[in-house]
Design an enzyme around this catalytic site. Structure first.
Site, PDB file in Angstrom:
ATOM      1  N   SER A 183       0.969  -1.411   0.682  1.00  0.00           N
ATOM      2  CA  SER A 183      -0.354  -0.334   0.127  1.00  0.00           C
ATOM      3  C   SER A 183       0.842   1.337   0.049  1.00  0.00           C
ATOM      4  O   SER A 183       1.744   1.223  -1.116  1.00  0.00           O
ATOM      5  CB  SER A 183      -0.960   0.015   1.119  1.00  0.00           C
ATOM      6  OG  SER A 183      -1.859   0.968   0.923  1.00  0.00           O
ATOM      7  N   ASP A 273      -9.967  -4.881  -5.237  1.00  0.00           N
ATOM      8  CA  ASP A 273      -9.400  -3.603  -4.360  1.00  0.00           C
ATOM      9  C   ASP A 273     -10.011  -2.174  -4.683  1.00  0.00           C
ATOM     10  O   ASP A 273     -10.019  -1.797  -5.474  1.00  0.00           O
ATOM     11  CB  ASP A 273      -7.398  -3.593  -4.900  1.00  0.00           C
ATOM     12  CG  ASP A 273      -7.327  -3.249  -3.629  1.00  0.00           C
ATOM     13  OD1 ASP A 273      -7.416  -1.995  -2.879  1.00  0.00           O
ATOM     14  OD2 ASP A 273      -5.808  -2.854  -3.655  1.00  0.00           O
ATOM     15  N   HIS A 302      -7.722  -5.204  -0.549  1.00  0.00           N
ATOM     16  CA  HIS A 302      -6.681  -3.847  -0.239  1.00  0.00           C
ATOM     17  C   HIS A 302      -6.326  -5.778   0.652  1.00  0.00           C
ATOM     18  O   HIS A 302      -6.928  -4.659   1.747  1.00  0.00           O
ATOM     19  CB  HIS A 302      -6.815  -2.861   0.265  1.00  0.00           C
ATOM     20  CG  HIS A 302      -5.704  -2.311   0.303  1.00  0.00           C
ATOM     21  ND1 HIS A 302      -5.479  -1.943  -1.294  1.00  0.00           N
ATOM     22  CD2 HIS A 302      -5.296  -1.309   1.430  1.00  0.00           C
ATOM     23  CE1 HIS A 302      -4.232  -0.712  -0.655  1.00  0.00           C
ATOM     24  NE2 HIS A 302      -4.315  -1.072   0.313  1.00  0.00           N
TER      25      HIS A 302
END
Length: 319
Positions: A183, A273, A302
Site C-alpha cells: 500500500s 481492491d 486491499h
C-alpha cells in the site's frame, strides 16, 4: 470473473489519466540534489535484543527540511564480506514492524532496515512548515504552497536517503539491495527504486499514491484517498482550481517518474481492491521499462494476500 475495475487485458494497456508536469525530471533531479547536500548525521544505537541471528540498532538520520527520521536496522552477526540488504516500508498511518519481524531476512544473512514514515505511527518527525491545510491524508499536505514543499516529496526523499546510508555501510553490497512494502509501503518502495537506480529488486504490494485522478473518476476518494474529497470540499468547492490541483499532485504521483526505475519489479495486485484500484497500480506498472512481473489475486481486495510473504521472500532471496 467479478471486477471492480478494468478487465486484465485492459489493465496492461492503461497508462493513467492524471497529468504529468512537463518539468517532472527537473523536479526530482533538483530534489535529489537537495537531499545529497543534507548532512544526514546518521546515528546507529545498538539495541539490547536477545537475538542469536542479528544485532539490532535504532537508526536516526536527518532528512530534508531538517526532520529526524527513524528506522529499525538488523545486522547479521559475524559478518564476513559484503551482504545484501532489504529496505522495508509500512502502510498508511502505521510504523515499522516489531524487532522480531526483521529476523526473517536477517537470519538469511541480509542487512534489514525498516523506516518509519515521518509524522505517522512511528518515531520519525513531522516538522510541519507547509502552507495551508494539514487535514486528512498526507498527500494533500503542501498543496497550498510551493511544489517543493509537498510533504510526500520529502517522504520519498527519506526513502532514498535511507538507501544511501545503508548502501554506504562497509559491510553492505550496494549492488544487491531490494525494497518492499504494501500500500503506502508499496508506493514508497517504488519511489525509492525510482530515485535510487542502483536498487536491484522492488516488491510492491498494491502500491498507493498513483493516478489520483483515476481514483476520483471511480468515486473511490475515500479511505486512503479521502483527502481528495475533503480537500475539494473545503478548499475548492466549485472546482475552479481542479486542473491546477491535479497538476501539482502529478509531482508526487509515482506513475510519473516510474520510467526512472532500473530495478526488477514484482507487483502483487488484488483485483477486488477498492482502496488502491488495480488500474491506478497499472498506470505505474505500465510505465516501468525494466524487467517486471505481476501476480494477480482475483478474489482479494486491499488486505493480506495469501502466500504473498513467501512469494516476496523468494523474490528477494535472489539478491
Amino acid at each position: 470473473m467479478p471486477l471492480v475495475d478494468m478487465p486484465i487485458e485492459e489493465l496492461f494497456k492503461y497508462k493513467g489519466i492524471s497529468p504529468c508536469p512537463e518539468d517532472i525530471d527537473e523536479y526530482w533531479d533538483s530534489a535529489l540534489a537537495e537531499m545529497n547536500e543534507v548532512n544526514h548525521n546518521a546515528e546507529f544505537i545498538k539495541k539490547d535484543f536477545p537475538s542469536k541471528a542479528a544485532d539490532m540498532y535504532d537508526l536516526y538520520y536527518t532528512g530534508t527540511k531538517n526532520a529526524r527520521i527513524y528506522a529499525k536496522v538488523a545486522v547479521p552477526k559475524n559478518v564476513e564480506g559484503k551482504l545484501p540488504a532489504v529496505l522495508m516500508f509500512h502502510g498508511l498511518s502505521g510504523s515499522s514492524c516489531e524487532w522480531s519481524g526483521l529476523l526473517k531476512y536477517a537470519s538469511q544473512g541480509y542487512v534489514v532496515a525498516f523506516m518509519d514514515t515521518r509524522g505517522q505511527g512511528g518515531l520519525s518527525e513531522d516538522v510541519g512548515g507547509v502552507s495551508g491545510t494539514t487535514y486528512t491524508t498526507p498527500f494533500t499536505r503542501g498543496l497550498e504552497g510551493d511544489k517543493h514543499d509537498l510533504l510526500m516529496r520529502d517522504v520519498f526523499l527519506d526513502t532514498a536517503l535511507l538507501a544511501k546510508i545503508i548502501m554506504g555501510l562497509d559491510y553492505v553490497d550496494e549492488t544487491r539491495v531490494g525494497v518492499t512494502g504494501g500500500s503506502q509501503g508499496g508506493a514508497l518502495s517504488v519511489a525509492c527504486a525510482c530515485l535510487v537506480p542502483e536498487i536491484k529488486k522492488c516488491a510492491a504490494v498494491y502500491p498507493y499514491l498513483s493516478d489520483y485522478k483515476r481514483v476520483y473518476e471511480m468515486d473511490l476518494n475515500k479511505g486512503a484517498y479521502e483527502g481528495l474529497k475533503y480537500y475539494f470540499r473545503h478548499f475548492d468547492p466549485t472546482h475552479k482550481r481542479f486542473d491546477e490541483i491535479y497538476e501539482k499532485l502529478g509531482y508526487i504521483d509515482i506513475q510519473n517518474f516510474a520510467k526512472r526505475m532500473q530495478a526488477e519489479l514484482l507487483m502483487l495486485t488484488g483485483l477486488m481492491d477498492v482502496t488502491c484500484p488495480p488500474s491506478t497500480q497499472f498506470a505505474m506498472y505500465n510505465k516501468v521499462t525494466s524487467k517486471k512481473d505481476v501476480i494477480f489475486y482475483p478474489e482479494y481486495g486491499h488486505e493480506g494476500l495469501k502466500g504473498s510473504e513467501d512469494v516476496i521472500f523468494e523474490f528477494l532471496s535472489e539478491l
